[in-house]
Design a protein around this motif. Structure first.
Motif, mmCIF file in Angstrom:
data_model
loop_
_atom_site.group_PDB
_atom_site.id
_atom_site.type_symbol
_atom_site.label_atom_id
_atom_site.label_comp_id
_atom_site.label_asym_id
_atom_site.label_seq_id
_atom_site.Cartn_x
_atom_site.Cartn_y
_atom_site.Cartn_z
ATOM 1 N N VAL A 1 0.858 -1.182 0.000
ATOM 2 C CA VAL A 1 0.000 0.000 0.000
ATOM 3 C C VAL A 1 0.896 1.234 0.000
ATOM 4 N N ALA A 2 0.697 2.085 -0.987
ATOM 5 C CA ALA A 2 1.457 3.332 -1.092
ATOM 6 C C ALA A 2 0.655 4.449 -0.436
ATOM 7 N N TYR A 3 1.358 5.274 0.342
ATOM 8 C CA TYR A 3 0.741 6.429 0.992
ATOM 9 C C TYR A 3 1.206 7.747 0.367
ATOM 10 N N ALA A 4 2.153 7.643 -0.567
ATOM 11 C CA ALA A 4 2.694 8.809 -1.273
ATOM 12 C C ALA A 4 3.460 8.310 -2.496
ATOM 13 N N ASP A 5 3.784 9.222 -3.393
ATOM 14 C CA ASP A 5 4.540 8.855 -4.591
ATOM 15 C C ASP A 5 5.873 8.195 -4.244
ATOM 16 N N GLU B 1 16.149 3.198 -10.069
ATOM 17 C CA GLU B 1 15.529 4.274 -9.289
ATOM 18 C C GLU B 1 15.206 5.492 -10.136
ATOM 19 N N THR B 2 16.106 5.878 -11.025
ATOM 20 C CA THR B 2 15.863 7.028 -11.894
ATOM 21 C C THR B 2 14.674 6.758 -12.814
ATOM 22 N N ASP B 3 14.599 5.549 -13.357
ATOM 23 C CA ASP B 3 13.470 5.180 -14.217
ATOM 24 C C ASP B 3 12.171 5.166 -13.423
ATOM 25 N N ALA B 4 12.214 4.636 -12.214
ATOM 26 C CA ALA B 4 11.015 4.570 -11.371
ATOM 27 C C ALA B 4 10.490 5.972 -11.098
ATOM 28 N N GLU B 5 11.385 6.891 -10.761
ATOM 29 C CA GLU B 5 10.963 8.272 -10.510
ATOM 30 C C GLU B 5 10.381 8.907 -11.765
#
Length: 73
Positions: A28-32, A46-50
């Motif tokens: 469960v995500a609570y923020a981006d 990580e760069t791609d995910a962002e």
């Protein structure tokens, strides 16, 4: 027709949204930042995910509610 690789479900009454990456429940995500972390844990750089999250990529299907909104209204 194939499902998008990332599905973010509608906000829960208690807050947060269930996230599935490649058909797997990642939590469960609570923020981006949580969503970025789930993608990173699923193998995204990580760069791609962002970039995927920040760029409102078509790879993400936001179900119910507005993108980037993690509380029920």
């Amino acid at each position: 027709m194939t499902d998008p690789p990332i599905v973010v479900y509608r906000p829960l009454a208690r807050g947060g949204r269930h996230v599935y990456v490649l058909g797997q429940d990642t939590g469960v995500a609570y923020a981006d930042r949580d969503l970025v972390e789930f993608l990173r844990q699923s193998g995204f750089d990580e760069t791609d995910a962002e970039a995927v999250v920040d760029g409102d990529s078509p790879e993400i299907e936001w179900q119910g509610g507005q993108p980037h909104q993690y509380t029920a209204t």
